[in-house]
Design an enzyme around this catalytic site. Structure first.
Site, mmCIF file in Angstrom:
data_model
loop_
_atom_site.group_PDB
_atom_site.id
_atom_site.type_symbol
_atom_site.label_atom_id
_atom_site.label_comp_id
_atom_site.label_asym_id
_atom_site.label_seq_id
_atom_site.Cartn_x
_atom_site.Cartn_y
_atom_site.Cartn_z
ATOM 1 N N ASP A 41 0.822 -1.217 0.000
ATOM 2 C CA ASP A 41 0.000 0.000 0.000
ATOM 3 C C ASP A 41 0.851 1.260 0.000
ATOM 4 O O ASP A 41 0.388 2.321 -0.432
ATOM 5 C CB ASP A 41 -0.939 0.007 1.217
ATOM 6 C CG ASP A 41 -1.968 -1.106 1.169
ATOM 7 O OD1 ASP A 41 -2.259 -1.579 0.040
ATOM 8 O OD2 ASP A 41 -2.469 -1.511 2.229
ATOM 9 N N GLU A 42 2.064 1.135 0.479
ATOM 10 C CA GLU A 42 2.964 2.292 0.537
ATOM 11 C C GLU A 42 4.076 2.184 -0.513
ATOM 12 O O GLU A 42 5.143 2.780 -0.367
ATOM 13 C CB GLU A 42 3.536 2.424 1.949
ATOM 14 C CG GLU A 42 2.434 2.636 2.981
ATOM 15 C CD GLU A 42 2.964 2.802 4.394
ATOM 16 O OE1 GLU A 42 4.179 3.012 4.541
ATOM 17 O OE2 GLU A 42 2.159 2.729 5.337
#
Length: 447
Positions: free
Chosen positions: A383-384
């Site tokens: 997600d990052e």
């Protein structure tokens, strides 16, 4: 004015005013009376049997009758409505007021197999023709079946072997215990007369138990687990880095050179079984390789490519060859460390050894409770934009070698390779995990 009866009677679907004026349409009640058993039918009506009175089809949805209708190109008795026909709405058209019957094909259940009967032979023929075409172009065959491109040194090695043995280039190093395999089988036209296999089978051709998608076997030591291959961090890499692994000793890989000639030289210097009878032959082969490499501008024992890759490695992983992913060091974007060290992760994974997911569900769930936080952390990293993290964990699970973790590692592989835009490796790892075999006899052509 005495109107002519419309041939569709009360069931006529025409909304055209001119049609209504020209033809007579009895009411539903009159039509029912006309068709009652008490009233005799007119000869005209008797010539047109209704679907319900047909003696040939008691059940219009019967699969056997429907199939026979299609085979005979038989039209069903009820016409479709011809709504939206421009010819009927245009008063200036010569077909104004006229109707056309349109027919639907009978509904044929899929299990009847009609479409399969028609198209399967055509599809099979198409596959065979495509296969013949691919066999005529080795480069295209390798790209199509193995999903990768080959470095220039690959073709040069083939030419070298042809110079040694024009009739049987594959046997160029046989007497020294080294076999050319994998994509070299394509150059030798061994697939030309071989039976066709499923796509996944080609991706498993000479793929050993611990070979990750980044590795492709090209050389094997006879009757052993030692094998050399190209290492590609990206599927389209053609830089020619070569690595070696002995599957009987574990999952670790070692980079041994920057082209296939380096791999052969490494074998002759470190792995060949030397005897008093082949000592001269080994020396002669080394000299021939050096002369060929020099005359074809191939650098032996180069280090520049290996050093460049070494700087790009973000972590070593269990196989020790490391992984390379896009990484911005200033922003630390592209990779982050796992929540557990390698030592602790190995301890956690050891709990899965000899466990069966179904038979030992309690023990398996207990082991998963320790591994799950590491997996969750890897997906949070995605997600990052730290795509290297799930790839590292997937590789570590793969290298641990426990088959009951295949379903755990597969989503990690798929996610990582998707984010890194390496779809070829998704196909390779899925195929490998479907039939991950131990042993050293992994020749597809021997099946």
């Amino acid at each position: 004015m005495d109107k002519q009866d419309c041939k569709y009677g009360a069931d006529c679907y025409q909304k055209n005013p001119a049609h209504k004026e020209k033809y007579r349409h009895p009411s539903k009640a009159a039509a029912a009376e006309e068709h009652s058993p008490v009233k005799a039918k007119s000869p005209l009506k008797a010539d047109k049997p209704s679907p319900s009175s047909s003696s040939k089809r008691s059940d219009p949805m019967d699969p056997t009758d429907a199939l026979e209708d299609v085979k005979k190109c038989k039209r069903p008795p009820t016409p479709e409505k011809d709504e939206g026909n421009a010819e009927e709405t245009d008063k200036g058209n010569e077909y104004y007021g006229m109707t056309r019957q349109r027919y639907t094909l009978p509904e044929v259940p899929m299990d009847v197999g009609l479409m399969s009967d028609i198209y399967d032979p055509q599809i099979e023929f198409s596959k065979k023709e495509e296969y013949k075409e691919l066999c005529g172009d080795p480069k295209l065959f390798i790209k199509h079946k193995f999903l990768v491109d080959m470095p220039s040194c690959f073709d040069s090695m083939w030419e070298f072997c042809r110079s040694k043995n024009e009739a049987k280039p594959l046997e160029g190093f046989e007497k020294l215990g080294l076999r050319l395999v994998g994509p070299f089988d394509v150059l030798a036209m061994k697939f030309k007369n071989a039976k066709m296999h499923e796509p996944g089978d080609y991706l498993r051709h000479w793929r050993f138990y611990y070979d990750p998608p980044e590795f492709q076997t090209i050389l094997v030591k006879k009757d052993s687990g030692l094998h050399y291959g190209y290492w590609r961090d990206q599927p389209d890499d053609t830089i020619g880095l070569v690595a070696v692994n002995d599957v009987n000793k574990g999952c670790e890989f070692k980079m041994v050179g920057e082209n296939v000639f380096d791999a052969v030289m490494h074998f002759l210097e470190h792995e060949v079984t030397a005897t008093p009878f082949n000592k001269v032959q080994i020396s002669s082969m080394k000299k021939s390789l050096e002369e060929w490499a020099k005359s074809h501008n191939i650098q032996l024992k180069g280090t520049e490519k290996q050093k460049a890759r070494g700087k790009a490695i973000v972590c070593k992983t269990f196989h020790k060859a490391g992984i390379v992913v896009p990484f911005e060091r200033k922003k630390e974007l592209g990779y982050r460390e796992l929540l557990e060290t390698d030592t602790n992760l190995k301890k956690i994974l050891s709990r899965f050894d000899k466990l069966d997911n179904a038979a030992n569900k309690v023990e398996f769930d207990a082991a998963m409770s320790q591994l799950q936080p590491v997996i969750t952390g890897a997906f949070i990293a995605v997600d990052e934009c730290d795509f290297g993290t799930p790839l590292e964990l997937a590789i570590d699970l793969f290298c641990h070698g426990t088959k009951n973790l295949h379903d755990v590692m597969k989503p990690l592989f798929v996610t990582a390779y998707s984010m890194l835009q390496r779809p070829q490796y998704i196909a390779i790892i899925k195929s490998h995990l479907e039939d991950r075999r131990k042993g050293v006899n992994l020749d597809l052509l021997a099946k």
